[in-house]
Motif scaffolding. Structure first.
Motif, mmCIF file in Angstrom:
data_model
loop_
_atom_site.group_PDB
_atom_site.id
_atom_site.type_symbol
_atom_site.label_atom_id
_atom_site.label_comp_id
_atom_site.label_asym_id
_atom_site.label_seq_id
_atom_site.Cartn_x
_atom_site.Cartn_y
_atom_site.Cartn_z
ATOM 1 N N LEU A 79 0.980 -1.242 0.138
ATOM 2 C CA LEU A 79 -0.077 0.035 0.148
ATOM 3 C C LEU A 79 0.964 1.376 -0.141
ATOM 4 O O LEU A 79 0.180 2.471 -0.022
ATOM 5 C CB LEU A 79 -0.870 0.135 1.060
ATOM 6 C CG LEU A 79 -2.018 -1.095 1.002
ATOM 7 C CD1 LEU A 79 -2.552 -1.259 2.547
ATOM 8 C CD2 LEU A 79 -2.899 -0.643 0.262
ATOM 9 N N GLN A 81 3.229 4.029 -1.424
ATOM 10 C CA GLN A 81 3.405 4.704 -2.646
ATOM 11 C C GLN A 81 4.941 4.687 -3.327
ATOM 12 O O GLN A 81 5.698 4.625 -2.492
ATOM 13 C CB GLN A 81 3.110 6.423 -2.464
ATOM 14 C CG GLN A 81 1.724 6.726 -2.202
ATOM 15 C CD GLN A 81 0.726 6.256 -3.254
ATOM 16 O OE1 GLN A 81 0.871 6.257 -4.441
ATOM 17 N NE2 GLN A 81 -0.343 5.811 -3.020
ATOM 18 N N ASN A 121 -4.420 -1.673 -3.405
ATOM 19 C CA ASN A 121 -5.347 -0.806 -3.469
ATOM 20 C C ASN A 121 -5.584 0.112 -4.547
ATOM 21 O O ASN A 121 -5.996 1.305 -4.443
ATOM 22 C CB ASN A 121 -5.553 -0.093 -1.968
ATOM 23 C CG ASN A 121 -7.047 0.375 -1.677
ATOM 24 O OD1 ASN A 121 -7.950 -0.253 -2.303
ATOM 25 N ND2 ASN A 121 -7.336 1.367 -1.012
ATOM 26 N N VAL A 122 -5.242 -0.208 -5.678
ATOM 27 C CA VAL A 122 -5.223 0.439 -7.291
ATOM 28 C C VAL A 122 -5.614 -0.466 -8.106
ATOM 29 O O VAL A 122 -5.817 -1.705 -8.081
ATOM 30 C CB VAL A 122 -4.018 1.043 -7.288
ATOM 31 C CG1 VAL A 122 -3.352 1.938 -6.354
ATOM 32 C CG2 VAL A 122 -2.682 -0.097 -7.493
ATOM 33 N N ASN A 123 -6.098 -0.018 -9.165
ATOM 34 C CA ASN A 123 -6.466 -0.698 -10.341
ATOM 35 C C ASN A 123 -5.360 -0.914 -11.443
ATOM 36 O O ASN A 123 -4.988 -0.047 -11.665
ATOM 37 C CB ASN A 123 -7.777 -0.293 -10.905
ATOM 38 C CG ASN A 123 -9.049 -0.380 -10.209
ATOM 39 O OD1 ASN A 123 -9.301 -1.431 -9.496
ATOM 40 N ND2 ASN A 123 -9.868 0.512 -10.239
ATOM 41 N N LEU A 124 -4.891 -2.052 -11.483
ATOM 42 C CA LEU A 124 -3.895 -2.448 -12.367
ATOM 43 C C LEU A 124 -4.403 -3.166 -13.881
ATOM 44 O O LEU A 124 -3.792 -3.133 -14.681
ATOM 45 C CB LEU A 124 -2.647 -3.080 -11.863
ATOM 46 C CG LEU A 124 -1.820 -2.243 -10.715
ATOM 47 C CD1 LEU A 124 -0.836 -3.152 -10.277
ATOM 48 C CD2 LEU A 124 -1.263 -1.100 -11.661
ATOM 49 N N GLU A 158 -6.992 -7.046 -6.086
ATOM 50 C CA GLU A 158 -7.090 -5.522 -6.293
ATOM 51 C C GLU A 158 -8.300 -4.831 -5.410
ATOM 52 O O GLU A 158 -9.232 -4.987 -5.860
ATOM 53 C CB GLU A 158 -7.408 -5.196 -7.876
ATOM 54 C CG GLU A 158 -6.190 -5.436 -8.726
ATOM 55 C CD GLU A 158 -6.563 -5.380 -10.265
ATOM 56 O OE1 GLU A 158 -6.342 -4.320 -10.662
ATOM 57 O OE2 GLU A 158 -7.220 -6.365 -10.636
ATOM 58 N N ALA A 160 -9.255 -2.276 -4.741
ATOM 59 C CA ALA A 160 -9.872 -1.043 -5.151
ATOM 60 C C ALA A 160 -11.097 -1.386 -5.863
ATOM 61 O O ALA A 160 -11.986 -0.602 -6.256
ATOM 62 C CB ALA A 160 -9.005 -0.011 -5.935
ATOM 63 N N LYS A 161 -11.317 -2.647 -6.509
ATOM 64 C CA LYS A 161 -12.285 -3.032 -7.247
ATOM 65 C C LYS A 161 -13.674 -3.510 -6.348
ATOM 66 O O LYS A 161 -14.704 -3.733 -7.114
ATOM 67 C CB LYS A 161 -11.864 -4.282 -8.070
ATOM 68 C CG LYS A 161 -11.014 -3.737 -9.197
ATOM 69 C CD LYS A 161 -10.773 -5.074 -10.257
ATOM 70 C CE LYS A 161 -9.867 -4.468 -11.376
ATOM 71 N NZ LYS A 161 -9.479 -5.819 -12.292
#
Length: 215
Positions: A79, A81, A121-124, A158, A160-161
């Motif tokens: 998580l 950055q 927690n991002v969309n890849l 993921e 975030a989805k």
């Protein structure tokens, strides 16, 4: 009452990697849900890092886990950055883990399965699946080796989805656990977390471990 914030990688490793029965049960529950396979016995091979991280300049916050069939898994809550390319980073983790096996005097057929399971927690990935498993395949999706012999797997989650507004009763076990990861720090102030804490669902081992590490 607020629980440990599992979006903090130190807390994540502490809750699931501590050398105690509750943490081990929570880890088995997590792996059973996200690997979609029965997990009966696991051993954290780098649990000492939970206790000694404060003395280290740049600690590894992953969990190196070995199953009773000697499958090895690298578990990470990613998580922070970073400017690094995440897909390349994760594939490097898998290659390093698989290549770390001692083969002197052995056949390649004796290599054990290695898995990297990473939460972020991002969309890849350009699909609607929250969980994806990647193996060695060609442009047409043909596997390089038979599925039963495929010993390198990258499993991505993921977070975030997740549809945070989805009713709890309509969530599957993966969705419930992800919701818990994302919101458990709110404690009883969150209506879904309140229901989870007061129920005895399949992820109760995770909740029990988290409640014993109040932040």
């Amino acid at each position: 009452m607020r629980s440990a914030n599992l979006l903090n990688d130190f807390a994540f490793k502490y809750v699931f990697g501590e050398d105690c029965k509750e943490a081990n049960d929570a880890l088995k529950s997590l792996l059973t849900v996200f690997l979609e396979r029965s997990v009966n016995k696991v051993v954290v091979k780098n649990s000492e890092m939970v206790k000694d991280y404060s003395k280290m300049k740049s600690p590894r916050l992953d969990l190196l886990v070995e199953f009773d069939d000697r499958t090895t898994l690298d578990l990470e809550m990613q998580l922070r950055q970073t400017k690094d390319n995440l897909p390349i980073r994760f594939s490097y983790y898998l290659a390093r883990l698989h290549g770390s096996q001692e083969l002197e005097g052995k056949y390649y057929g004796e290599l054990k399965e290695t898995i990297v399971l990473v939460f972020f927690n991002v969309n890849l990935i350009d699909n609607n699946r929250m969980c994806n498993t990647f193996t060695l395949r060609n442009e047409e999706g043909l596997s390089f080796v038979e599925e039963s012999q495929d010993r390198m797997k990258l499993r991505t989650v993921e977070m975030a989805k997740l549809d945070l507004n989805k009713p709890l009763k309509d969530m599957n076990e993966q969705e419930k656990m992800i919701y818990y990861f994302l919101n458990c720090h709110k404690g009883m102030e969150d209506s879904k977390i309140k229901v989870m804490i007061e129920s005895d669902g399949g992820d109760s081992n995770v909740r029990k471990a988290c409640r014993n590490h109040i932040g």
